[in-house]
Design a protein around this motif. Sequence first.
Motif, PDB file in Angstrom:
ATOM      1  N   ASP A  31      41.733   1.255  30.303  1.00  0.00           N
ATOM      2  CA  ASP A  31      42.566   1.893  29.295  1.00  0.00           C
ATOM      3  C   ASP A  31      41.670   2.375  28.159  1.00  0.00           C
ATOM      4  O   ASP A  31      40.723   1.712  27.786  1.00  0.00           O
ATOM      5  N   VAL A  32      41.996   3.508  27.640  1.00  0.00           N
ATOM      6  CA  VAL A  32      41.197   4.048  26.553  1.00  0.00           C
ATOM      7  C   VAL A  32      41.782   3.554  25.240  1.00  0.00           C
ATOM      8  O   VAL A  32      42.987   3.570  25.060  1.00  0.00           O
ATOM      9  N   PRO A  33      40.925   3.084  24.312  1.00  0.00           N
ATOM     10  CA  PRO A  33      41.455   2.741  22.990  1.00  0.00           C
ATOM     11  C   PRO A  33      42.047   4.003  22.373  1.00  0.00           C
ATOM     12  O   PRO A  33      41.499   5.085  22.556  1.00  0.00           O
ATOM     13  N   LEU A  38      40.586   4.732  16.793  1.00  0.00           N
ATOM     14  CA  LEU A  38      39.194   5.120  16.589  1.00  0.00           C
ATOM     15  C   LEU A  38      39.015   5.839  15.252  1.00  0.00           C
ATOM     16  O   LEU A  38      38.105   5.547  14.490  1.00  0.00           O
ATOM     17  N   GLN A  42      36.803   4.633  12.121  1.00  0.00           N
ATOM     18  CA  GLN A  42      35.716   5.509  11.662  1.00  0.00           C
ATOM     19  C   GLN A  42      35.842   5.816  10.166  1.00  0.00           C
ATOM     20  O   GLN A  42      34.848   5.908   9.460  1.00  0.00           O
ATOM     21  N   LEU A 136      34.511  -2.584  20.566  1.00  0.00           N
ATOM     22  CA  LEU A 136      33.943  -1.290  20.206  1.00  0.00           C
ATOM     23  C   LEU A 136      32.942  -1.497  19.075  1.00  0.00           C
ATOM     24  O   LEU A 136      33.136  -2.362  18.238  1.00  0.00           O
ATOM     25  N   GLU A 149      30.612  14.092   9.356  1.00  0.00           N
ATOM     26  CA  GLU A 149      30.690  13.835  10.790  1.00  0.00           C
ATOM     27  C   GLU A 149      30.992  12.361  11.035  1.00  0.00           C
ATOM     28  O   GLU A 149      30.367  11.490  10.431  1.00  0.00           O
ATOM     29  N   PRO A 150      31.946  12.067  11.930  1.00  0.00           N
ATOM     30  CA  PRO A 150      32.315  10.663  12.146  1.00  0.00           C
ATOM     31  C   PRO A 150      31.165   9.872  12.783  1.00  0.00           C
ATOM     32  O   PRO A 150      30.380  10.428  13.546  1.00  0.00           O
ATOM     33  N   VAL A 151      31.103   8.572  12.469  1.00  0.00           N
ATOM     34  CA  VAL A 151      30.060   7.735  13.055  1.00  0.00           C
ATOM     35  C   VAL A 151      30.291   7.571  14.556  1.00  0.00           C
ATOM     36  O   VAL A 151      31.373   7.844  15.068  1.00  0.00           O
ATOM     37  N   SER A 152      29.245   7.104  15.253  1.00  0.00           N
ATOM     38  CA  SER A 152      29.309   6.980  16.709  1.00  0.00           C
ATOM     39  C   SER A 152      30.121   5.759  17.122  1.00  0.00           C
ATOM     40  O   SER A 152      30.174   4.767  16.403  1.00  0.00           O
ATOM     41  N   VAL A 153      30.709   5.859  18.313  1.00  0.00           N
ATOM     42  CA  VAL A 153      31.476   4.752  18.875  1.00  0.00           C
ATOM     43  C   VAL A 153      30.860   4.362  20.211  1.00  0.00           C
ATOM     44  O   VAL A 153      30.564   5.224  21.032  1.00  0.00           O
ATOM     45  N   GLN A 154      30.660   3.064  20.430  1.00  0.00           N
ATOM     46  CA  GLN A 154      30.190   2.572  21.717  1.00  0.00           C
ATOM     47  C   GLN A 154      31.162   1.495  22.194  1.00  0.00           C
ATOM     48  O   GLN A 154      31.886   0.922  21.392  1.00  0.00           O
ATOM     49  N   HIS A 155      31.169   1.261  23.480  1.00  0.00           N
ATOM     50  CA  HIS A 155      32.072   0.231  23.975  1.00  0.00           C
ATOM     51  C   HIS A 155      31.286  -0.827  24.736  1.00  0.00           C
ATOM     52  O   HIS A 155      30.217  -0.560  25.271  1.00  0.00           O
ATOM     53  N   TYR A 199      39.797  -3.672  20.685  1.00  0.00           N
ATOM     54  CA  TYR A 199      40.356  -2.366  21.043  1.00  0.00           C
ATOM     55  C   TYR A 199      41.550  -1.994  20.167  1.00  0.00           C
ATOM     56  O   TYR A 199      42.032  -0.885  20.209  1.00  0.00           O
TER      57      TYR A 199
ATOM     58  N   SER B 156      30.970   8.974  22.533  1.00  0.00           N
ATOM     59  CA  SER B 156      30.701   8.320  21.249  1.00  0.00           C
ATOM     60  C   SER B 156      30.775   9.299  20.084  1.00  0.00           C
ATOM     61  O   SER B 156      30.964   8.898  18.947  1.00  0.00           O
ATOM     62  N   ASP B 178      27.887   6.758  25.455  1.00  0.00           N
ATOM     63  CA  ASP B 178      27.174   5.491  25.638  1.00  0.00           C
ATOM     64  C   ASP B 178      27.018   5.142  27.115  1.00  0.00           C
ATOM     65  O   ASP B 178      26.495   4.089  27.445  1.00  0.00           O
TER      66      ASP B 178
END
Lengths: 349, 583
Positions: A31-33, A38, A42, A136, A149-155, A199, B156, B178
């Motif tokens: 499932d995608v958050p 997000l 952010q 995340l 610019e929004p910061v990066s997201v990693q999972h 999440y 990301s 990522d």
Amino acid sequence: MVRTGTGTRHTARMSVLLACWLLGNPTAWGDVPSPDVLRQVQSKVVKIYGAGGIRGLEPYQTGLLISAEGHILTVWSTVLDTVEITVVLDDGSRHSATLQDTDVSLEMALLKIDASDVPYFDLVEVAEVETGTWVLAFSNLFGVAAGDEPVSVQHGCVSARIDLDARRGVFSTPYRGPVYVVDAIVNNPGAAGGALTDYQGRLVGLLGKELRDARTSLWLNYAIPLTTLQPTLQAMLEGSARPDNPFDQLRPAEPWDLPQTGILLVPDVLDKTPPFVDAVAPESPGRTAGLLPDDLIVYVGEELVTSCQAVRESLAMLDARQPLRMTVMRGDELRQYEIPPQAENRTRE
Amino acid sequence: MKILLSLLVTCCTTATVSMAADVLSPVKEAEAERVAVATRASQSVLAVFGPRGEGGGSGVVISPDGYALSNFHVTQACGNAMKCGMADGELYDAVIVGIDPTGDVALLKLLGRDDFPHAPLGDSDQVSVGDWAYVMGNPFLLASDFTPTVTYGIISGTHRYQYPAGTILEYTDCLQTDAAINPGNSGGPLFDSQGRVIGINGRGSFEKRGRVNVGIGYAISINQIKNFLGTLRGGRIADHATLGARVAHDYQGRVVVSDILTHVDAYRRGLRYDDEIVSLAGRTIGSVNEFKNLLGIFPKGWRIPLTYRRDRREQTIHVRLLGLHRAGELEEMVTPQQRQQPDRPSEPPETPEQPQSPEQPEATEVSPVMRGMPEIVREHFASAPGFVNFYFNQVERDRVFSLLRESGAPLMSPGAWEVRGQADERGAFRLLLSDQFAEIELATGMARIDLQGDLMTQLDPPRSGGLLACLGLWRLLHTLPPENWGTLEYAGTAPLPFRSGLWDVLIASRGGAEIRSFVGTEAGTATIDALEFSPELHVDPCEVYLRDYDLIDGLWFPREMEIRVGDEVYDVLRIESVQVLQP
């Protein structure tokens, strides 16, 4: 009949467990958050610019807004070692920040910008998570994002919750508390001070500085649980007395140190100066025990030591009312010596 | 009591079991779907090697006839002839088609089949942060049977800008993921959750941890590549664009022109120092980064709308973008380094040793660049200055030409054209176009030019920018075979003002001047929808927009021609009759 019943009940219990586990981790299966979550997170993460830019020290890191008035939680680092700290919010606005407070043992810093009504993480809604929870990471790793610019997201997934002090001298950080170890590479240049969330976007941890295991050369991917930082953070915000350093209780009241042993190490000039004995004072406990100049200290107690700094740190964790065991390399031979307890002699020094 | 309890237990059991099953089945379905997407998508993924199995990177096939995308820095190491391994375990010959050194993209063509497994292209502007994505390719050159490695992650960041990394490679408007991208993944596809290509993986932020994934990789967005695809299919070295103006934030945070060259299109059309940039190509500009990001996705030569604000009044102009590099500069940069191997991991590739093919007896006329090429590659390769592979320019030119021929056959006869109608501004007109001359009679007077002579100076009628030369050359495009032109090349694809979509562009030169024809294909018929006649480089061209194609007197002809010079309408010709005269 009875057997079947038990079987059914057993199955039922299993099913309930399975169902709970699955319901508790609906995201574990792809499932995608939600994009809203997000974006919300952010908007509470900021880019911090300060000192650095030389010798591989990045002049930037990440921070988290924790009050509507612009309090920012971040990691204490050389980036903050300047009078000009600039903070860029998610909307691209630039602010100069003041360093309000730091806690070196928790490697944590509190900044403040002049702002009102900014989005922030409510410290009441901080979450603790289990091993296996999907998480995340939000940060401005490598300074990729600039301006609005929004910061990066990693999972990733929480692999463990462990104490970082399990092996002293392995990681060069004063922090000695619990960490969430994550299976994603979240501790990159600039990522320190970023958010680890679940999440649902609830704050779980503060991404720490890059740490490398001195023995294996592996980099640790981790975040400091927010629940560990919370009491100190709360005190900082309220300006009240800090709670005792939770890690101080691990230290003995009367620890060992080098002068007690009579051992003088070579000048500590490198990042990791090998702990060679330069001299041993005549008739000192160290000399009496049998230590000689040019010995290379390999173990202090049970602890493997690879630098002069590590020797000092390890000694500080050992009780001087107990005998001190040291293993040294002399030539190509390992030798073990024991220095008798010195605590009662302290007054002499 | 006991019975009741066991009943209760049974009920609960049924409930929970079915609940577990309910939760489990979407999970199973999601997994099955993921497996299906990965399996299907991986069929189109390439392991790219040099002609003898050296070098190494990844790629993806995007059409059944074998066109495939990769990174320029991958193909540069391989040379013009490559070997590409696919998931079916087969190794195919491939030839370079076009390159975009600045954007780090290369187009190649696999040879030997017309039914290659291929991946559909997605829309990278629809991608959002948090979307799941697959990375596929051949990291560390792991797969000796060419089965691609699949890694899975989230997006990301979008619209990222990455400064040139000590080279000319600039990543603008790219996607950040990522999902693990490692050396060897370069050139491979970034798929969305449906298996559509949304990017080409090419770069990671690597630092002290060595050249391995640290959870941050970048992919060139597929929408940028779509802009360049026409140029690449034309066998060219594509160049990126500049406006000829610099922008900066002013004290109010607005994006304003901080410097502008006076000979460029933007200046000629009115853009000046301190004008505020409002939007570019329809996207509003909020920061200098956004401006750079957006400009970076367009090829040199495109004409795009730009809206600026001065004294609170907005003005929209259509600006032809200049090349980022001098003519020939890119060619110089890419030619001498054909054999470098930048993308190779430190370990030797674990591919089975390719048996060295016995030296082919070389025909004496084979140029050095073609020596050693397999026969099938040689058949698909031609070198020419300014081109990576001129063979494909001819292929595209001939494709467009034959489409035009099929659509406008009666106009191909050698007779002169006589066109009559009404001009909005200048009343009734009569236009006469032949091999030798072009002539127009208007209520305001008559003009005539010699098509055999120098076209740089015959710009009649006055203030039209060279309307007669433009229309004269337009007719010659129908009657003169490609071989009879000075140069007649395929320039790639480009947009047209006020319309959406991309047109095939042919560039022809004659009498010192240049004409660009924008060819649109709809339902199998091709029409020339616009013309741009440029007498010289830094002068506003005569633009003619041909609209409402219809059968007029049995001929497929536009009903309306709008003539524009420098964003001003010169006139609109409304056509009533067309005749092809007997020669």
